[in-house]
Design a protein around this motif. Sequence first.
Motif, mmCIF file in Angstrom:
data_model
loop_
_atom_site.group_PDB
_atom_site.id
_atom_site.type_symbol
_atom_site.label_atom_id
_atom_site.label_comp_id
_atom_site.label_asym_id
_atom_site.label_seq_id
_atom_site.Cartn_x
_atom_site.Cartn_y
_atom_site.Cartn_z
ATOM 1 N N LEU A 1 5.631 7.239 4.322
ATOM 2 C CA LEU A 1 7.037 6.934 4.078
ATOM 3 C C LEU A 1 7.677 6.326 5.324
ATOM 4 N N PHE A 2 7.422 6.943 6.460
ATOM 5 C CA PHE A 2 7.934 6.415 7.717
ATOM 6 C C PHE A 2 7.268 5.084 8.045
ATOM 7 N N TYR A 3 5.976 5.005 7.769
ATOM 8 C CA TYR A 3 5.216 3.802 8.082
ATOM 9 C C TYR A 3 5.705 2.608 7.269
ATOM 10 N N GLY A 4 6.200 2.872 6.050
ATOM 11 C CA GLY A 4 6.728 1.793 5.235
ATOM 12 C C GLY A 4 7.893 1.091 5.922
ATOM 13 N N VAL B 1 0.841 -1.205 0.000
ATOM 14 C CA VAL B 1 0.000 0.000 0.000
ATOM 15 C C VAL B 1 0.873 1.251 0.000
ATOM 16 N N ASP B 2 1.909 1.251 0.828
ATOM 17 C CA ASP B 2 2.763 2.432 0.949
ATOM 18 C C ASP B 2 3.531 2.727 -0.338
ATOM 19 N N ILE B 3 3.955 1.680 -1.054
ATOM 20 C CA ILE B 3 4.716 1.877 -2.284
ATOM 21 C C ILE B 3 3.914 2.690 -3.300
ATOM 22 N N LEU C 1 7.880 -2.897 8.055
ATOM 23 C CA LEU C 1 8.878 -3.957 7.914
ATOM 24 C C LEU C 1 9.368 -4.416 9.286
ATOM 25 N N ILE C 2 9.549 -3.450 10.192
ATOM 26 C CA ILE C 2 9.950 -3.806 11.555
ATOM 27 C C ILE C 2 8.845 -4.626 12.221
ATOM 28 N N GLY C 3 7.590 -4.175 12.041
ATOM 29 C CA GLY C 3 6.461 -4.891 12.613
ATOM 30 C C GLY C 3 6.359 -6.314 12.101
ATOM 31 N N PHE C 4 6.660 -6.502 10.819
ATOM 32 C CA PHE C 4 6.621 -7.840 10.231
ATOM 33 C C PHE C 4 7.587 -8.781 10.945
ATOM 34 N N PHE C 5 8.816 -8.318 11.163
ATOM 35 C CA PHE C 5 9.809 -9.169 11.814
ATOM 36 C C PHE C 5 9.499 -9.366 13.298
ATOM 37 N N VAL C 6 8.891 -8.361 13.934
ATOM 38 C CA VAL C 6 8.490 -8.516 15.338
ATOM 39 C C VAL C 6 7.427 -9.599 15.468
ATOM 40 N N LEU D 1 0.079 10.573 -2.623
ATOM 41 C CA LEU D 1 -0.179 11.621 -1.635
ATOM 42 C C LEU D 1 0.716 12.837 -1.865
ATOM 43 N N PHE D 2 1.962 12.616 -2.266
ATOM 44 C CA PHE D 2 2.840 13.748 -2.583
ATOM 45 C C PHE D 2 2.281 14.547 -3.762
ATOM 46 N N SER D 3 1.746 13.843 -4.750
ATOM 47 C CA SER D 3 1.229 14.527 -5.936
ATOM 48 C C SER D 3 -0.029 15.333 -5.648
ATOM 49 N N THR D 4 -0.775 14.947 -4.608
ATOM 50 C CA THR D 4 -2.009 15.657 -4.277
ATOM 51 C C THR D 4 -1.799 16.745 -3.236
ATOM 52 N N GLY D 5 -0.599 16.847 -2.668
ATOM 53 C CA GLY D 5 -0.319 17.895 -1.703
ATOM 54 C C GLY D 5 -0.594 17.531 -0.261
ATOM 55 N N TYR D 6 -0.938 16.278 0.006
ATOM 56 C CA TYR D 6 -1.155 15.845 1.389
ATOM 57 C C TYR D 6 0.185 15.368 1.954
ATOM 58 N N TYR D 7 1.057 16.354 2.240
ATOM 59 C CA TYR D 7 2.439 16.036 2.575
ATOM 60 C C TYR D 7 2.586 15.353 3.934
ATOM 61 N N ALA D 8 1.780 15.749 4.911
ATOM 62 C CA ALA D 8 1.879 15.130 6.239
ATOM 63 C C ALA D 8 1.590 13.642 6.152
ATOM 64 N N THR D 9 0.538 13.289 5.422
ATOM 65 C CA THR D 9 0.184 11.882 5.278
ATOM 66 C C THR D 9 1.213 11.147 4.427
ATOM 67 N N ALA D 10 1.765 11.820 3.416
ATOM 68 C CA ALA D 10 2.784 11.195 2.570
ATOM 69 C C ALA D 10 4.024 10.846 3.378
ATOM 70 N N PHE D 11 4.474 11.788 4.222
ATOM 71 C CA PHE D 11 5.642 11.514 5.049
ATOM 72 C C PHE D 11 5.334 10.438 6.084
ATOM 73 N N MET D 12 4.095 10.424 6.582
ATOM 74 C CA MET D 12 3.706 9.372 7.512
ATOM 75 C C MET D 12 3.767 8.010 6.828
#
Length: 227
Positions: free
Chosen positions: A193-196, A172-174, A200-205, A180-191
Amino acid sequence: MDFLRWLFDAQVPVGSSSLLVREVVGNIFGLLSAFGGMRRKIWAWPVGIIGNLLLLTVFLGSLFGSADSATLLGQAGRQIMFIIVAVYGWRRWKQSQHDGGEAVTPQWASGRERIGLVAVLLIGTVALTPVFARLGSYEPVWADAWTFVGSLLATYGMAKGWVEFWLIWVAVDIVGVPLLFSTGYYATAFMYLFYGIFTLIGFFVWWKAKNDEKPRVDVVMPDPRVR
């Protein structure tokens, strides 16, 4: 009322543009929910619902914001979907805890369930793309449909306790970050990006939690009447 009016109108200046405070706050609640989910805490569900309600008002764009705000129907619709599935997950995790176990025990989805997840993601994206296009969602519409269907599957997988749900979030994040960057929702886009990275960490946990799970042994007491 004054607080709600401030919450809906307040913006944080960032360079030549600005971010909606409710978009930032909504994503903070989303990250807290993800952290709670990784630790398998029941409070992750109600915290996530609060974030979903805030983000719903963000992605409906022109209805709650200015007339030129981009409307992402897939993003808005998935907030409603999140709330519905979160109620299901909340009840499921609480029931598991009441039965004497953890809120949820990580497990691998079966081969048939994995095929079903992939099939629903692909078919759902193809089916919803023309629907979202007719309703006026932002281009590329298929990306909006992909994030909607993928988010539905990931949230359902979390409720079921499938380890693979973290990988669905990665998919989903990919797609979601560039949209989201293209639509101007930068806060959600950066979220996203970080969430991606976080997913991965959550998967291994969860993978480790599954491997560390002790096999359940049912002890059957002998019937004293049988000699």
